[in-house]
Enzyme design. Structure first.
Site, PDB file in Angstrom:
ATOM      1  N   GLU A  54       0.823  -1.202   0.000  1.00 14.65           N
ATOM      2  CA  GLU A  54       0.000   0.000   0.000  1.00 14.65           C
ATOM      3  C   GLU A  54       0.865   1.262   0.000  1.00 14.65           C
ATOM      4  OE1 GLU A  54      -2.152  -3.144   2.547  1.00 14.65           O
ATOM      5  OE2 GLU A  54      -0.093  -2.556   2.113  1.00 14.65           O
ATOM      6  N   CYS A  85      -1.925  -3.322   7.130  1.00 15.89           N
ATOM      7  CA  CYS A  85      -1.390  -3.235   8.489  1.00 15.89           C
ATOM      8  C   CYS A  85      -1.750  -1.877   9.105  1.00 15.89           C
ATOM      9  CB  CYS A  85       0.130  -3.430   8.468  1.00 15.89           C
ATOM     10  SG  CYS A  85       1.062  -2.029   7.786  1.00 15.89           S
ATOM     11  N   CYS A  88      -0.146   1.176   7.361  1.00 13.33           N
ATOM     12  CA  CYS A  88      -0.752   1.452   6.048  1.00 13.33           C
ATOM     13  C   CYS A  88      -2.158   2.014   6.192  1.00 13.33           C
ATOM     14  CB  CYS A  88      -0.750   0.200   5.184  1.00 13.33           C
ATOM     15  SG  CYS A  88       0.903  -0.173   4.546  1.00 13.33           S
TER      16      CYS A  88
END
Length: 130
Positions: A54, A85, A88
């Site tokens: 990302e 995560c 991100c």
């Protein structure tokens, strides 16, 4: 319309560099300019210093001049419906909003769609800095 985003994320995943975790991830962002920007995780020997998929896609988007995320697709080779995560999620919140769609994918397509607000309900945003 989101099928193209899934396919772009899957293609990006095939170009990851994950020799340490062996956990390939791909991401694709549709920005406000209508373009799709992709990224894959890129690991380095100073593990865990590297880039998530990302983060890589956001970098490509910003460098192309776009600034707003409309929707995202994320895919991981070894996990169905892999979510971004925490780091991100915060990065996505910088360029998206609570209603930004996040498509969680497996090898065949989109498994589930959630909003960024569902993934990061109390996002730290620029309003906190004012």
């Amino acid at each position: 319309m989101s099928r193209d985003l899934f396919e772009a994320a899957r293609d990006a995943m095939s170009r990851c560099h994950a020799p340490y975790s062996e956990f390939p991830v791909g991401a694709a962002i549709r920005a406000d300019d209508g373009e799709i920007y992709t990224g894959a995780n890129i690991e380095v020997a100073s593990y865990p210093e590297g880039w998530c998929a990302e983060t890589t896609a956001i970098g490509h988007m910003v460098m192309a001049g776009a600034r707003e995320i409309r929707e995202v697709a994320v895919i991981a080779e070894k996990m169905a419906a892999c979510t971004p995560c925490g780091g991100c999620r915060q990065r996505l919140a910088e360029f998206g909003g609570p209603d930004t769609k996040i498509h969680l994918c497996d090898q065949n397509g989109i498994v589930k769609t959630v909003t960024l607000g569902e993934l990061l309900p109390l996002a730290f945003d620029s309003d906190a800095l004012k």
